[in-house]
Design a protein around this motif. Structure first.
Motif, PDB file in Angstrom:
ATOM      1  N   LYS A 455       0.831  -1.218   0.000  1.00 30.86           N
ATOM      2  CA  LYS A 455       0.000   0.000   0.000  1.00 30.86           C
ATOM      3  C   LYS A 455       0.861   1.262   0.000  1.00 30.86           C
ATOM      4  N   MET A 456       0.261   2.389  -0.435  1.00 32.35           N
ATOM      5  CA  MET A 456       0.979   3.667  -0.348  1.00 32.35           C
ATOM      6  C   MET A 456       0.951   4.146   1.103  1.00 32.35           C
ATOM      7  N   ILE A 457       2.051   4.653   1.564  1.00 29.09           N
ATOM      8  CA  ILE A 457       2.071   5.177   2.931  1.00 29.09           C
ATOM      9  C   ILE A 457       2.565   6.631   2.930  1.00 29.09           C
ATOM     10  N   ASP A 458       2.181   7.366   3.998  1.00 30.99           N
ATOM     11  CA  ASP A 458       2.558   8.788   4.097  1.00 30.99           C
ATOM     12  C   ASP A 458       3.959   8.942   4.670  1.00 30.99           C
ATOM     13  N   GLY A 459       4.693   9.858   4.092  1.00 33.02           N
ATOM     14  CA  GLY A 459       5.999  10.193   4.650  1.00 33.02           C
ATOM     15  C   GLY A 459       6.242  11.679   4.478  1.00 33.02           C
ATOM     16  N   ARG A 460       7.263  12.183   5.120  1.00 36.78           N
ATOM     17  CA  ARG A 460       7.663  13.586   4.923  1.00 36.78           C
ATOM     18  C   ARG A 460       9.171  13.688   5.063  1.00 36.78           C
ATOM     19  N   TYR A 461       9.740  14.635   4.296  1.00 31.90           N
ATOM     20  CA  TYR A 461      11.168  14.892   4.433  1.00 31.90           C
ATOM     21  C   TYR A 461      11.407  15.760   5.659  1.00 31.90           C
ATOM     22  N   ALA A 462      12.564  15.512   6.279  1.00 39.54           N
ATOM     23  CA  ALA A 462      12.916  16.306   7.447  1.00 39.54           C
ATOM     24  C   ALA A 462      14.389  16.669   7.385  1.00 39.54           C
ATOM     25  N   CYS A 463      14.722  17.832   7.936  1.00 40.07           N
ATOM     26  CA  CYS A 463      16.101  18.291   7.972  1.00 40.07           C
ATOM     27  C   CYS A 463      16.704  17.881   9.319  1.00 40.07           C
ATOM     28  N   THR A 464      17.891  17.268   9.285  1.00 48.72           N
ATOM     29  CA  THR A 464      18.563  16.893  10.534  1.00 48.72           C
ATOM     30  C   THR A 464      20.046  17.275  10.447  1.00 48.72           C
ATOM     31  N   SER A 465      20.736  17.176  11.572  1.00 41.29           N
ATOM     32  CA  SER A 465      22.176  17.492  11.586  1.00 41.29           C
ATOM     33  C   SER A 465      22.968  16.462  10.795  1.00 41.29           C
ATOM     34  N   ILE A 471      10.949  10.541   6.893  1.00 38.65           N
ATOM     35  CA  ILE A 471      10.272   9.911   8.033  1.00 38.65           C
ATOM     36  C   ILE A 471       9.005   9.231   7.533  1.00 38.65           C
ATOM     37  N   CYS A 472       8.826   8.010   7.926  1.00 38.00           N
ATOM     38  CA  CYS A 472       7.731   7.250   7.358  1.00 38.00           C
ATOM     39  C   CYS A 472       7.398   6.091   8.290  1.00 38.00           C
ATOM     40  N   PRO A 473       6.176   5.814   8.610  1.00 38.55           N
ATOM     41  CA  PRO A 473       4.983   6.574   8.254  1.00 38.55           C
ATOM     42  C   PRO A 473       4.912   7.831   9.124  1.00 38.55           C
ATOM     43  N   PHE A 474       4.352   8.878   8.544  1.00 42.05           N
ATOM     44  CA  PHE A 474       4.360  10.139   9.270  1.00 42.05           C
ATOM     45  C   PHE A 474       3.352  11.097   8.678  1.00 42.05           C
ATOM     46  N   LEU A 497      18.066   9.761   4.488  1.00 44.21           N
ATOM     47  CA  LEU A 497      18.178   8.758   5.552  1.00 44.21           C
ATOM     48  C   LEU A 497      16.771   8.344   5.995  1.00 44.21           C
ATOM     49  N   LEU A 498      16.519   7.056   6.003  1.00 44.59           N
ATOM     50  CA  LEU A 498      15.185   6.617   6.404  1.00 44.59           C
ATOM     51  C   LEU A 498      15.081   6.624   7.934  1.00 44.59           C
ATOM     52  N   ALA A 499      13.931   7.048   8.404  1.00 45.12           N
ATOM     53  CA  ALA A 499      13.767   7.170   9.867  1.00 45.12           C
ATOM     54  C   ALA A 499      12.316   6.998  10.260  1.00 45.12           C
ATOM     55  N   THR A 500      12.113   6.713  11.536  1.00 42.98           N
ATOM     56  CA  THR A 500      10.748   6.681  12.077  1.00 42.98           C
ATOM     57  C   THR A 500      10.666   7.695  13.212  1.00 42.98           C
TER      58      THR A 500
END
Ligand SMILES: C[S@@+](CC[C@H](N)C(=O)[O-])C[C@H]1O[C@@H](n2cnc3c(N)ncnc32)[C@H](O)[C@@H]1O
Length: 506
Positions: A455-465, A471-474, A497-500
């Motif tokens: 299935k399609m899931i929601d994610g968003r890009y985030a800025c980190t150091s 970030i997904c799912p988010f 970078l993939l993250a939760t």
């Protein structure tokens, strides 16, 4: 006391009556396309969209409910849903603009075209910026009725949560002030500052807009605010040079939607221009002074703020916002597809503004901005730094297209290093992150570490150091600050970078 003062409930700001001030005589407020004003509109014989009283109440309570929901949604964001008074306040401001600067019926007819034309000059036909648009009364009129109110709508989302360190007696330099848009936005969106004695120096290359802005502020506040204004016709370089003197230094320097206009002819690289600007801003600031740069949420606007950030970190500033870190900006990487900006829905605007926007073929469902908020760290002797004023004759447009600037190269090198070394070593590490994109639908497939679910899931890009993260799912809004955990892999498409998200318990 002028009726414009009553609603602020902040009497201490108005104790010093200005005996010279004579308010406009009669003013009616009927221009808000909002449920709050429907009853008032009816009493003026204006039939809104809400014909029955029951509908009005339903809509009102639905709107309040939506507003509460929106506020909750944005609670961790640097953006804030505008206050419920804002639309009425803006309608009132537009009424005052119409009364202070009336236009003849012939010009009224051409107003939508003038707005449209000025919008082209500010975006696609930027070569025309070489001729100052303030010289044409029709453009001043268009700016006051369309661009000023829309900028106030944008700033309504940004200003409430800015950690401004202003106090009684603070001096604020607003360069490229136009019709004092940013000071007016501070008045509207930061009621906590109204009782302070603030000294504004507003500068611009064109004086007609400055004078119009000053008149507007005086009329809107009933001439009794404790803020003082000096308007000076001078360019950015001259303004900053003046503020270098120890007796003049500023506590806050604001540049609103003006960096993108520093153009014409010369070939000085963007990087050099912004490097010098960073130094010259610092020389004009008090030791703990702050700088606020706001630009349109375009690629160019973001390029200006992120490149200025690069130099600011070298010059000796702390980046207060939007970043959660002081490391290189991942979005400066020329390979980055997105740019640092924040967009948000247009919830409700005065009817005069929405109809003008439609007539000018510029209606909006969403608005956006790019910004940078810095604090002077004063860690080096700024007066020993390169003494040249930066050259304002640089063609920024050209250099913004030229991604090969020094800052971009550095960020790229950095990003490559992160790519090779850090991905696996970051596994399970936690980090603060700022959401910098809208919702992205990601196909959940076996290449995605998060899920085997097709299935399609929601994610968003985030800025980190550590660089850009996905970030997904988010599903939290732009500008949110969250804590994330890296999973030790990268998104194949973007390299992020993939993250939760780590969700606090309880
Ligand atoms: C888009 S307007 C922004 C006005 C206002 N700050 C706002 O946000 O609505 C850009 C302003 O920058 C001014 N400007 C352009 N180049 C400038 C320069 N070199 N020095 C000072 N002001 C400049 C223009 O005259 C104009 O008033």
């Amino acid at each position: 006391m002028s009726k414009f003062n009553d609603k602020y409930g902040n009497k201490s700001a108005f104790h010093q009556a200005d005996s010279q001030y004579k308010p406009l005589k009669k003013r009616s407020i009927k221009a808000v396309a909002s449920p709050q004003n429907i009853e008032q509109e009816k009493s003026h014989g204006v039939e809104g969209e809400f014909k029955k009283k029951e509908n009005f109440f339903n809509v009102k309570s639905k709107n309040m409910h939506d507003l509460t929901k929106q506020r909750k949604f944005y609670s961790n964001s640097l953006l804030e849903v505008p206050s419920s008074n804002f639309t009425a306040d803006l309608a009132q401001l537009i009424n005052i603009i119409n009364e202070l600067f009336p236009i003849k019926s012939q010009h009224r007819r051409s107003l939508p075209n003038d707005v449209h034309e000025l919008s082209l000059i500010l975006t696609e036909e930027r070569a025309r910026l070489k001729t100052p648009y303030w010289a044409a009364p029709r453009f001043l009129s268009a700016y006051l009725r369309y661009f000023l109110p829309w900028n106030l709508v944008r700033l309504a989302w940004l200003f409430p949560k800015l950690d401004l360190s202003l106090k009684n007696g603070s001096t604020i330099l607003d360069c490229g002030s136009g019709p004092l848009t940013l000071p007016i936005a501070l008045w509207l969106h930061r009621p906590d500052l109204r009782s302070l004695k603030l000294n504004f120096v507003c500068t611009d290359t064109g004086s007609s807009a400055l004078e119009a802005g000053k008149q507007l502020f005086t009329e809107y506040t009933g001439g009794k605010s404790s803020w003082s204004f000096k308007t000076i016709r001078s360019n950015l370089g001259q303004s900053l040079a003046h503020f270098r003197k120890p007796e003049h230094k500023a506590d806050l320097i604001m540049l609103g939607n003006m960096l993108n206009e520093l153009s014409t002819g010369n070939r000085e690289p963007l990087d050099q221009l912004l490097g010098q600007l960073s130094v010259n801003l610092q020389k004009a600031l008090n030791p703990k002074g702050q700088v606020l740069v706001v630009e349109p949420g375009t690629r160019l606007g973001s390029k200006l703020t992120t490149n200025l950030r690069f130099h600011a970190l070298r010059t000796g500033y702390e980046v207060l916002s939007p970043c959660t870190h002081q490391e290189p900006c991942p979005l400066l990487d020329p390979a980055a597809r997105s740019w640092c900006h924040f967009s948000f829905p247009v919830l409700e605007v005065p009817r005069a503004l929405s109809s003008l926007s439609v007539a000018a073929k510029l209606e909006k469902q969403r608005a956006s901005l790019a910004f940078l908020f810095l604090q002077n760290k004063h860690i080096q002797d700024v007066d020993s730094l390169d003494d040249d004023y930066f050259d304002e004759d640089c063609d920024l447009e050209e250099y913004s297209e030229n991604l090969d600037c020094e800052a971009g190269q550095r960020a790229s090198a950095n990003h490559a290093t992160f790519n090779q070394k850090n991905t696996e070593s970051l596994k399970n590490k936690t980090c603060e992150a700022r959401i910098v994109s809208g919702k992205i639908l990601i196909p959940g497939n076996k290449d995605m570490a998060f899920t085997q679910n097709p299935k399609m899931i929601d994610g968003r890009y985030a800025c980190t150091s550590h660089g850009l993260a996905l970030i997904c799912p988010f599903n939290k809004p732009e500008g949110s600050k969250v804590t994330i955990r890296f999973i030790g892999e990268r998104d194949k498409k973007s390299g992020a970078l993939l993250a939760t998200e780590i969700i606090a318990k309880g």
